[in-house]
Design a protein around this motif. Structure first.
Motif, PDB file in Angstrom:
ATOM      1  N   ALA A  38       0.834  -1.202   0.000  1.00 65.01           N
ATOM      2  CA  ALA A  38       0.000   0.000   0.000  1.00 65.01           C
ATOM      3  C   ALA A  38       0.870   1.254   0.000  1.00 65.01           C
ATOM      4  CB  ALA A  38      -0.933  -0.008   1.210  1.00 65.01           C
ATOM      5  N   ALA A  39       1.953   1.245   0.793  1.00 62.78           N
ATOM      6  CA  ALA A  39       2.838   2.405   0.857  1.00 62.78           C
ATOM      7  C   ALA A  39       3.538   2.643  -0.479  1.00 62.78           C
ATOM      8  CB  ALA A  39       3.871   2.206   1.964  1.00 62.78           C
ATOM      9  N   VAL A  40       3.963   1.578  -1.128  1.00 67.00           N
ATOM     10  CA  VAL A  40       4.637   1.695  -2.426  1.00 67.00           C
ATOM     11  C   VAL A  40       3.684   2.257  -3.470  1.00 67.00           C
ATOM     12  CG1 VAL A  40       5.642   0.382  -4.341  1.00 67.00           C
ATOM     13  CG2 VAL A  40       6.339  -0.107  -1.978  1.00 67.00           C
ATOM     14  N   GLU A  41       2.486   1.734  -3.525  1.00 68.95           N
ATOM     15  CA  GLU A  41       1.529   2.171  -4.540  1.00 68.95           C
ATOM     16  C   GLU A  41       1.049   3.592  -4.274  1.00 68.95           C
ATOM     17  OE1 GLU A  41      -1.350  -0.964  -4.519  1.00 68.95           O
ATOM     18  OE2 GLU A  41      -0.187  -2.200  -5.936  1.00 68.95           O
ATOM     19  N   ARG A  42       0.915   3.977  -2.986  1.00 68.90           N
ATOM     20  CA  ARG A  42       0.548   5.360  -2.683  1.00 68.90           C
ATOM     21  C   ARG A  42       1.653   6.335  -3.094  1.00 68.90           C
ATOM     22  NH1 ARG A  42      -1.858   3.464   2.170  1.00 68.90           N
ATOM     23  NH2 ARG A  42       0.036   4.010   3.329  1.00 68.90           N
ATOM     24  N   HIS A  56       4.347   4.128  -7.357  1.00 73.12           N
ATOM     25  CA  HIS A  56       5.221   3.155  -8.010  1.00 73.12           C
ATOM     26  C   HIS A  56       4.487   1.845  -8.264  1.00 73.12           C
ATOM     27  CE1 HIS A  56       8.307   5.996  -6.982  1.00 73.12           C
ATOM     28  NE2 HIS A  56       8.103   5.832  -5.685  1.00 73.12           N
ATOM     29  N   ASP A  57       4.997   1.089  -9.245  1.00 70.71           N
ATOM     30  CA  ASP A  57       4.483  -0.255  -9.494  1.00 70.71           C
ATOM     31  C   ASP A  57       5.071  -1.204  -8.450  1.00 70.71           C
ATOM     32  OD1 ASP A  57       3.126   0.612 -11.760  1.00 70.71           O
ATOM     33  OD2 ASP A  57       4.880   0.289 -13.044  1.00 70.71           O
ATOM     34  N   CYS A  58       4.243  -2.138  -7.964  1.00 68.25           N
ATOM     35  CA  CYS A  58       4.693  -3.007  -6.878  1.00 68.25           C
ATOM     36  C   CYS A  58       4.538  -4.474  -7.242  1.00 68.25           C
ATOM     37  CB  CYS A  58       3.920  -2.700  -5.601  1.00 68.25           C
ATOM     38  SG  CYS A  58       4.564  -3.580  -4.149  1.00 68.25           S
ATOM     39  N   LEU A  59       5.614  -5.247  -7.031  1.00 67.60           N
ATOM     40  CA  LEU A  59       5.595  -6.702  -7.118  1.00 67.60           C
ATOM     41  C   LEU A  59       5.789  -7.227  -5.701  1.00 67.60           C
ATOM     42  CD1 LEU A  59       8.150  -7.022 -10.054  1.00 67.60           C
ATOM     43  CD2 LEU A  59       5.683  -7.347 -10.258  1.00 67.60           C
ATOM     44  N   THR A  60       5.150  -8.351  -5.374  1.00 62.35           N
ATOM     45  CA  THR A  60       5.281  -8.890  -4.019  1.00 62.35           C
ATOM     46  C   THR A  60       5.708 -10.347  -4.056  1.00 62.35           C
ATOM     47  OG1 THR A  60       2.918  -9.473  -3.941  1.00 62.35           O
ATOM     48  CG2 THR A  60       3.561  -7.315  -3.055  1.00 62.35           C
ATOM     49  N   ALA A  61       6.490 -10.736  -3.040  1.00 59.52           N
ATOM     50  CA  ALA A  61       6.946 -12.116  -2.904  1.00 59.52           C
ATOM     51  C   ALA A  61       6.821 -12.516  -1.439  1.00 59.52           C
ATOM     52  CB  ALA A  61       8.388 -12.238  -3.361  1.00 59.52           C
ATOM     53  N   ALA A  62       6.394 -13.757  -1.192  1.00 55.52           N
ATOM     54  CA  ALA A  62       6.171 -14.240   0.166  1.00 55.52           C
ATOM     55  C   ALA A  62       7.395 -14.935   0.755  1.00 55.52           C
ATOM     56  CB  ALA A  62       4.976 -15.189   0.191  1.00 55.52           C
ATOM     57  N   ASP A  67       6.714   1.780   9.025  1.00 55.23           N
ATOM     58  CA  ASP A  67       6.045   3.080   8.987  1.00 55.23           C
ATOM     59  C   ASP A  67       5.955   3.501   7.523  1.00 55.23           C
ATOM     60  OD1 ASP A  67       5.342   5.762   8.968  1.00 55.23           O
ATOM     61  OD2 ASP A  67       6.514   6.249  10.752  1.00 55.23           O
ATOM     62  N   PRO A  68       4.732   3.610   6.958  1.00 51.67           N
ATOM     63  CA  PRO A  68       4.598   3.971   5.542  1.00 51.67           C
ATOM     64  C   PRO A  68       5.307   5.270   5.175  1.00 51.67           C
ATOM     65  CG  PRO A  68       2.514   3.189   6.395  1.00 51.67           C
ATOM     66  CD  PRO A  68       3.428   3.323   7.582  1.00 51.67           C
ATOM     67  N   PHE A  69       5.315   6.242   6.088  1.00 53.03           N
ATOM     68  CA  PHE A  69       5.995   7.506   5.801  1.00 53.03           C
ATOM     69  C   PHE A  69       7.499   7.285   5.627  1.00 53.03           C
ATOM     70  CE2 PHE A  69       8.518  11.093   7.336  1.00 53.03           C
ATOM     71  CZ  PHE A  69       8.096  12.086   6.475  1.00 53.03           C
ATOM     72  N   VAL A  70       8.085   6.467   6.494  1.00 55.15           N
ATOM     73  CA  VAL A  70       9.517   6.188   6.411  1.00 55.15           C
ATOM     74  C   VAL A  70       9.839   5.491   5.087  1.00 55.15           C
ATOM     75  CG1 VAL A  70      11.426   4.882   7.419  1.00 55.15           C
ATOM     76  CG2 VAL A  70       9.822   6.110   8.905  1.00 55.15           C
ATOM     77  N   LEU A  71       9.004   4.526   4.686  1.00 55.31           N
ATOM     78  CA  LEU A  71       9.246   3.835   3.422  1.00 55.31           C
ATOM     79  C   LEU A  71       9.119   4.802   2.248  1.00 55.31           C
ATOM     80  CD1 LEU A  71       9.857   1.301   1.843  1.00 55.31           C
ATOM     81  CD2 LEU A  71       7.428   0.719   1.900  1.00 55.31           C
ATOM     82  N   HIS A  72       8.149   5.697   2.310  1.00 50.33           N
ATOM     83  CA  HIS A  72       7.977   6.695   1.251  1.00 50.33           C
ATOM     84  C   HIS A  72       9.246   7.539   1.119  1.00 50.33           C
ATOM     85  CE1 HIS A  72       6.124   9.669  -1.353  1.00 50.33           C
ATOM     86  NE2 HIS A  72       6.496  10.625  -0.506  1.00 50.33           N
ATOM     87  N   ALA A  73       9.821   7.947   2.266  1.00 53.41           N
ATOM     88  CA  ALA A  73      11.048   8.737   2.239  1.00 53.41           C
ATOM     89  C   ALA A  73      12.197   7.950   1.626  1.00 53.41           C
ATOM     90  CB  ALA A  73      11.404   9.182   3.655  1.00 53.41           C
ATOM     91  N   ARG A  74      12.294   6.662   1.995  1.00 53.93           N
ATOM     92  CA  ARG A  74      13.358   5.831   1.428  1.00 53.93           C
ATOM     93  C   ARG A  74      13.207   5.691  -0.090  1.00 53.93           C
ATOM     94  NH1 ARG A  74      14.334   6.482   6.233  1.00 53.93           N
ATOM     95  NH2 ARG A  74      15.446   5.002   7.572  1.00 53.93           N
TER      96      ARG A  74
END
Length: 302
Positions: free
Chosen positions: A18-22, A25-31, A106-113
């Protein structure tokens, strides 16, 4: 950017996605790490956000695999970890991570990164582009646009090794513009440059797609002719000399009244297995023989 998120915790994976897409950016996920590695190889993401502890490849192993695989484009790696000790952080950075984020995410921290990641990956992409441009310029003659001697050395070595391995023949033709010094003296160096460009274009238009024309230096050109016999090379060079004559470049310093070209040819074959540089020497000697015999002609090496 294309971002790959790897985490075996479904809740953390959902938050990260959710943080990546907000962030746009395009997001791929792996488990798990193995799935992340497969997705990395398939999609070459710009950024990888990976958990430290997960099944298959863990975060450190994934970082090391990415760094070992990378060639031109750079992947920015963010390590997600609940282990925030200094030793853990250093271990992650030494494994190839560019940054780390402690969990819970923290979504904000990831957004900054991700903002930092965009700057870094853009910079690496620009550097890769300029490296390609500089590499091309280093191997290209700026006046004629032909390959230069630096490129010739590599190409000729590869062709020679292949011809040796498969018992194939190839030829080289050394060419020189006749009486070019007097042409420059009469018409000036600017006219001389234009004449060299015209000769280069005529040579390039006379060869097969597999043949390569190089500017060897000054008014000298070299043609490398794969899978070409001496007789075939001579016929080709006769056509090339005719193409130069057809340019009809006036040259008062030549007895013909026009700009002309001479050429010497040498050929590698299983019956004449000399090394590549000896072949160049033979072609050069044949060129001098063509000059001595009156110029505007093709001579084969003896």
């Amino acid at each position: 950017m294309k971002v790959l998120v790897a985490d075996d915790d479904p809740g953390s994976l959902l938050v990260a996605r959710a943080a990546v897409e907000r962030s746009g950016h395009d997001c791929l996920t792996a488990a798990d790490g193995d799935q992340a590695w497969a997705l990395y190889l398939e999609h070459q993401p710009d950024v990888v956000v990976t958990d430290w502890m997960m099944p298959g490849l863990d975060g450190l192993a994934l970082c090391r695999a990415i760094r070992a695989r990378e060639q031109e484009l750079y992947t920015y790696v963010v390590l997600l970890t609940s282990q925030g000790s200094r030793d853990d952080v250093l271990a992650g950075l030494e494994a190839g991570a560019d940054d780390y984020v402690t969990k819970p995410l923290d979504p904000f921290v990831l957004h900054a990164r991700l903002l930092v990641a965009r700057r870094i990956t853009t910079l690496h992409a620009d550097l890769a582009h300029y490296r390609k441009v500089l590499s091309l310029q280093a191997r290209t003659d700026p006046l004629t646009g032909l390959h230069n001697r630096l490129k010739l050395s590599k190409d000729l070595e590869q062709l020679h090794l292949r011809s040796q391995r498969y018992a194939e023949q190839y030829s080289v033709a050394m060419c020189d513009v006749d009486n070019f010094k007097s042409y420059n003296d009469i018409y000036g160096h600017q006219a001389g440059d234009l004449a060299l460009r015209a000769v280069a274009a005529a040579l390039r238009g006379s060869v097969r797609k597999s043949d390569v024309v190089y500017r060897y230096g000054g008014e000298e050109f070299l043609l490398v002719l794969p899978q070409q016999s001496a007789a075939g090379a001579k016929a080709l060079m006769e056509r090339a000399l005719e193409a130069v004559r057809d340019l009809a470049i006036v040259h008062a310093g030549d007895t013909s009244g026009q700009l002309r070209l001479s050429a010497g040819i040498s050929s590698f074959s299983p019956e004449h297995p000399v090394d590549a540089y000896a072949l160049l020497g033979e072609a050069d000697a044949a060129l001098y023989a063509a000059k001595a015999a009156g110029r505007n002609r093709v001579e084969l090496a003896r």
